[in-house]
Design a protein around this motif. Structure first.
Motif, PDB file in Angstrom:
ATOM      1  N   ASP A  78      -1.038 -10.443 -24.685  1.00  0.00           N
ATOM      2  CA  ASP A  78      -1.522 -11.270 -25.777  1.00  0.00           C
ATOM      3  C   ASP A  78      -1.537 -10.932 -27.246  1.00  0.00           C
ATOM      4  O   ASP A  78      -1.994  -9.605 -27.587  1.00  0.00           O
ATOM      5  CB  ASP A  78      -2.788 -11.678 -25.148  1.00  0.00           C
ATOM      6  N   SER A  79      -1.059 -11.546 -28.128  1.00  0.00           N
ATOM      7  CA  SER A  79      -0.807 -11.106 -29.589  1.00  0.00           C
ATOM      8  C   SER A  79      -2.455 -10.962 -30.007  1.00  0.00           C
ATOM      9  O   SER A  79      -2.479 -10.095 -31.004  1.00  0.00           O
ATOM     10  CB  SER A  79      -0.269 -12.259 -30.508  1.00  0.00           C
ATOM     11  N   LEU A  80      -3.340 -11.332 -29.345  1.00  0.00           N
ATOM     12  CA  LEU A  80      -4.790 -11.129 -29.967  1.00  0.00           C
ATOM     13  C   LEU A  80      -5.011  -9.412 -29.811  1.00  0.00           C
ATOM     14  O   LEU A  80      -5.500  -8.940 -30.622  1.00  0.00           O
ATOM     15  CB  LEU A  80      -5.707 -11.850 -28.861  1.00  0.00           C
ATOM     16  N   PHE A  81      -4.505  -9.141 -28.989  1.00  0.00           N
ATOM     17  CA  PHE A  81      -4.682  -7.348 -28.515  1.00  0.00           C
ATOM     18  C   PHE A  81      -3.510  -6.652 -29.255  1.00  0.00           C
ATOM     19  O   PHE A  81      -3.869  -5.563 -29.446  1.00  0.00           O
ATOM     20  CB  PHE A  81      -4.704  -7.122 -27.037  1.00  0.00           C
ATOM     21  N   ALA A  82      -2.301  -7.200 -29.212  1.00  0.00           N
ATOM     22  CA  ALA A  82      -1.079  -6.347 -29.531  1.00  0.00           C
ATOM     23  C   ALA A  82      -0.387  -7.019 -30.567  1.00  0.00           C
ATOM     24  O   ALA A  82       0.577  -7.853 -30.488  1.00  0.00           O
ATOM     25  CB  ALA A  82      -0.153  -6.264 -28.221  1.00  0.00           C
ATOM     26  N   PRO A  83      -1.007  -6.986 -31.941  1.00  0.00           N
ATOM     27  CA  PRO A  83      -0.204  -7.730 -32.974  1.00  0.00           C
ATOM     28  C   PRO A  83       0.913  -7.172 -33.580  1.00  0.00           C
ATOM     29  O   PRO A  83       1.832  -7.675 -34.432  1.00  0.00           O
ATOM     30  CB  PRO A  83      -1.444  -7.662 -34.184  1.00  0.00           C
ATOM     31  N   GLY A  84       1.231  -5.788 -33.478  1.00  0.00           N
ATOM     32  CA  GLY A  84       2.219  -5.084 -33.898  1.00  0.00           C
ATOM     33  C   GLY A  84       3.470  -5.165 -33.475  1.00  0.00           C
ATOM     34  O   GLY A  84       4.022  -4.093 -32.881  1.00  0.00           O
ATOM     35  N   ASN A 130      -3.344   0.611 -36.177  1.00  0.00           N
ATOM     36  CA  ASN A 130      -2.536   1.384 -34.787  1.00  0.00           C
ATOM     37  C   ASN A 130      -3.040   0.547 -33.589  1.00  0.00           C
ATOM     38  O   ASN A 130      -3.027   1.237 -32.576  1.00  0.00           O
ATOM     39  CB  ASN A 130      -2.845   2.571 -34.840  1.00  0.00           C
ATOM     40  N   LYS A 131      -3.388  -0.752 -33.516  1.00  0.00           N
ATOM     41  CA  LYS A 131      -3.816  -1.286 -32.033  1.00  0.00           C
ATOM     42  C   LYS A 131      -2.921  -1.271 -31.235  1.00  0.00           C
ATOM     43  O   LYS A 131      -3.137  -1.052 -29.876  1.00  0.00           O
ATOM     44  CB  LYS A 131      -4.429  -2.548 -32.437  1.00  0.00           C
ATOM     45  N   THR A 132      -1.444  -1.505 -31.505  1.00  0.00           N
ATOM     46  CA  THR A 132      -0.565  -1.953 -30.696  1.00  0.00           C
ATOM     47  C   THR A 132      -0.010  -0.691 -30.326  1.00  0.00           C
ATOM     48  O   THR A 132       0.400  -0.233 -28.966  1.00  0.00           O
ATOM     49  CB  THR A 132       0.404  -2.737 -31.251  1.00  0.00           C
ATOM     50  N   LEU A 133       0.199   0.430 -31.255  1.00  0.00           N
ATOM     51  CA  LEU A 133       0.508   1.805 -30.870  1.00  0.00           C
ATOM     52  C   LEU A 133      -0.394   2.282 -29.736  1.00  0.00           C
ATOM     53  O   LEU A 133      -0.049   3.120 -28.848  1.00  0.00           O
ATOM     54  CB  LEU A 133       0.444   2.686 -32.150  1.00  0.00           C
ATOM     55  N   ASP A 134      -1.763   2.242 -30.158  1.00  0.00           N
ATOM     56  CA  ASP A 134      -2.709   2.732 -29.134  1.00  0.00           C
ATOM     57  C   ASP A 134      -2.662   2.153 -27.672  1.00  0.00           C
ATOM     58  O   ASP A 134      -2.805   2.792 -26.847  1.00  0.00           O
ATOM     59  CB  ASP A 134      -4.159   2.513 -29.748  1.00  0.00           C
ATOM     60  N   ILE A 135      -2.361   1.106 -27.740  1.00  0.00           N
ATOM     61  CA  ILE A 135      -2.034   0.307 -26.475  1.00  0.00           C
ATOM     62  C   ILE A 135      -0.881   0.894 -25.773  1.00  0.00           C
ATOM     63  O   ILE A 135      -0.780   1.092 -24.428  1.00  0.00           O
ATOM     64  CB  ILE A 135      -1.912  -1.273 -26.524  1.00  0.00           C
ATOM     65  N   ALA A 136       0.287   1.116 -26.476  1.00  0.00           N
ATOM     66  CA  ALA A 136       1.305   1.478 -25.794  1.00  0.00           C
ATOM     67  C   ALA A 136       0.947   2.992 -25.132  1.00  0.00           C
ATOM     68  O   ALA A 136       1.520   3.378 -24.204  1.00  0.00           O
ATOM     69  CB  ALA A 136       2.487   1.603 -26.929  1.00  0.00           C
ATOM     70  N   MET A 137       0.510   3.898 -26.117  1.00  0.00           N
ATOM     71  CA  MET A 137       0.272   5.155 -25.695  1.00  0.00           C
ATOM     72  C   MET A 137      -0.721   5.280 -24.359  1.00  0.00           C
ATOM     73  O   MET A 137      -0.404   5.902 -23.607  1.00  0.00           O
ATOM     74  CB  MET A 137      -0.502   5.977 -26.815  1.00  0.00           C
ATOM     75  N   TYR A 138      -1.516   4.252 -24.398  1.00  0.00           N
ATOM     76  CA  TYR A 138      -2.775   4.161 -23.233  1.00  0.00           C
ATOM     77  C   TYR A 138      -1.708   3.893 -22.027  1.00  0.00           C
ATOM     78  O   TYR A 138      -1.725   4.660 -20.936  1.00  0.00           O
ATOM     79  CB  TYR A 138      -3.671   3.180 -23.598  1.00  0.00           C
ATOM     80  N   LEU A 139      -0.598   2.938 -21.952  1.00  0.00           N
ATOM     81  CA  LEU A 139       0.058   2.522 -21.119  1.00  0.00           C
ATOM     82  C   LEU A 139       0.890   3.681 -20.667  1.00  0.00           C
ATOM     83  O   LEU A 139       1.221   3.679 -19.339  1.00  0.00           O
ATOM     84  CB  LEU A 139       0.843   1.024 -21.312  1.00  0.00           C
ATOM     85  N   ILE A 140       1.565   4.262 -21.602  1.00  0.00           N
ATOM     86  CA  ILE A 140       2.285   5.429 -21.091  1.00  0.00           C
ATOM     87  C   ILE A 140       1.620   6.346 -20.469  1.00  0.00           C
ATOM     88  O   ILE A 140       2.111   6.770 -19.357  1.00  0.00           O
ATOM     89  CB  ILE A 140       3.099   5.802 -22.368  1.00  0.00           C
ATOM     90  N   LYS A 141       0.692   6.850 -20.849  1.00  0.00           N
ATOM     91  CA  LYS A 141      -0.193   7.879 -20.058  1.00  0.00           C
ATOM     92  C   LYS A 141      -0.756   7.474 -18.677  1.00  0.00           C
ATOM     93  O   LYS A 141      -0.251   8.034 -17.952  1.00  0.00           O
ATOM     94  CB  LYS A 141      -1.529   8.109 -20.827  1.00  0.00           C
ATOM     95  N   ASP A 198       1.704  -3.961 -37.287  1.00  0.00           N
ATOM     96  CA  ASP A 198       0.366  -3.504 -36.619  1.00  0.00           C
ATOM     97  C   ASP A 198      -0.726  -3.319 -37.159  1.00  0.00           C
ATOM     98  O   ASP A 198      -0.589  -3.110 -38.762  1.00  0.00           O
ATOM     99  CB  ASP A 198       0.732  -1.999 -35.935  1.00  0.00           C
ATOM    100  N   LYS A 199      -1.814  -3.332 -36.854  1.00  0.00           N
ATOM    101  CA  LYS A 199      -3.163  -3.410 -37.558  1.00  0.00           C
ATOM    102  C   LYS A 199      -3.961  -2.340 -36.741  1.00  0.00           C
ATOM    103  O   LYS A 199      -4.514  -2.381 -35.792  1.00  0.00           O
ATOM    104  CB  LYS A 199      -3.823  -4.873 -37.443  1.00  0.00           C
TER     105      LYS A 199
END
Length: 307
Positions: free
Chosen positions: A231-237, A280-291, A277-278
């Motif tokens: 959802d774009s609310l969580f991942a704007p980038g 680093n919200k989307t970057l942080d999500i991506a890193m979390y999912l990868i880990k 991105d805002k």
């Protein structure tokens, strides 16, 4: 087994600057250290070289396929890297870049694994063709081309063959589909679980259906994850954010379930656009999912070996 990082600094398939900066952004966020902390050996294969061009030449090779030559060239190079990685017993983690890179990752994986399954997690269908596409952006075409539908230059990336069986595709989270894609889906042999269906069934039932569908059907699964599925609310980038998508925990559950299944052989993470991105919200999500996904991958492989 090593994790092979493969960067694809490609934005030409999306015709929007920014996602080409994603591989560099992941590295600056210490993705190598993150993966090593999970106990994996990591080899960074560097970035696929993307040919330089300019906007005036976007239709130079086709009237409705933007940057056709450059996108095909990048995907040929990517396919070779993915093929070499899997053939050497390693796990390629492809960091994009726009989703046109799915052409190359699937081509490379399907050369190593003849009966390949594909899980495509995306707000968009990515099954347009040069005829149906309203934009001419190739990042909306890689899935169709991979099962043999579309312009021959895309269908025949890397090798002149159909890369996957249409019935070996499981698409999750679609909610922004073009008219031509809707028609293709109606006649498709693949599985398409739109967000309406995901919400109706619940994510655990969707994942159960997916794993049951692939059981004894394919030899391994390539997973292609577009951050705009969230959802774009969580991942704007991302370049084409769409509301009413997956939650972060939904995405986590899908990916970790695939990792634990022991069937996942390769993974794309695409469409991070650091420019959009805002905080680093989307970057942080991506890193979390990868880990989280890679932490489960080790258990999945062990379970498969002992099964």
């Amino acid at each position: 087994m090593k994790i092979n990082l493969i960067g694809v600094p490609l934005h030409l398939g999306a015709d929007k600057f920014g996602c080409n900066l994603a591989p560099k952004t992941y590295r600056e966020a210490n993705i190598v250290n993150l993966i090593e902390s999970l106990g994996f050996e990591v080899f960074d294969c560097g970035d696929v070289n993307v040919l330089e061009t300019d906007e005036k030449r976007k239709y130079e090779h086709h009237p409705n396929l933007k940057y056709l030559h450059e996108v095909v060239d990048a995907n040929n190079k990517l396919a070779q890297k993915v093929y070499e990685s899997i053939s050497n017993g390693n796990f390629p983690l492809i960091l994009g870049g726009d989703h046109s890179l799915g052409l190359g990752s699937i081509a490379g994986a399907s050369k190593s694994i003849k009966n390949l399954g594909v899980v495509w997690i995306d707000a968009h269908g990515d099954i347009n063709t040069d005829i149906t596409s309203p934009t001419g952006n190739i990042h909306g075409m890689p899935l169709a081309a991979s099962f043999g539908i579309g312009h021959e230059a895309l269908v025949n990336v890397y090798e002149n063959r159909v890369k996957i069986k249409e019935e070996n595709v499981f698409h999750i989270a679609g909610r922004d589909l073009d008219e031509g894609e809707v028609e293709l889906i109606k006649g498709s042999k693949g599985q398409f679980y739109t967000m309406d269906k995901v919400k109706k069934l619940g994510i655990k039932n969707v994942v159960k259906d997916m794993l049951n569908y692939f059981k004894n059907k394919v030899d391994a699964i390539h997973v292609s994850f577009d951050l705009d599925s969230i959802d774009s609310l969580f991942a704007p980038g991302t370049g084409t954010p769409v509301k009413d998508g997956l939650s972060v925990e939904d995405a986590k559950y899908i990916l970790e379930s695939l990792a634990l299944s022991g069937m996942m052989c390769s993974l794309d993470i695409v469409e991070l656009n650091p420019v959009l991105d805002k905080d680093n919200k989307t970057l942080d999500i991506a890193m979390y999912l990868i880990k989280n996904t890679l932490s489960k991958l080790k258990y999945g492989l062990e379970n498969r070996l002992t099964a």
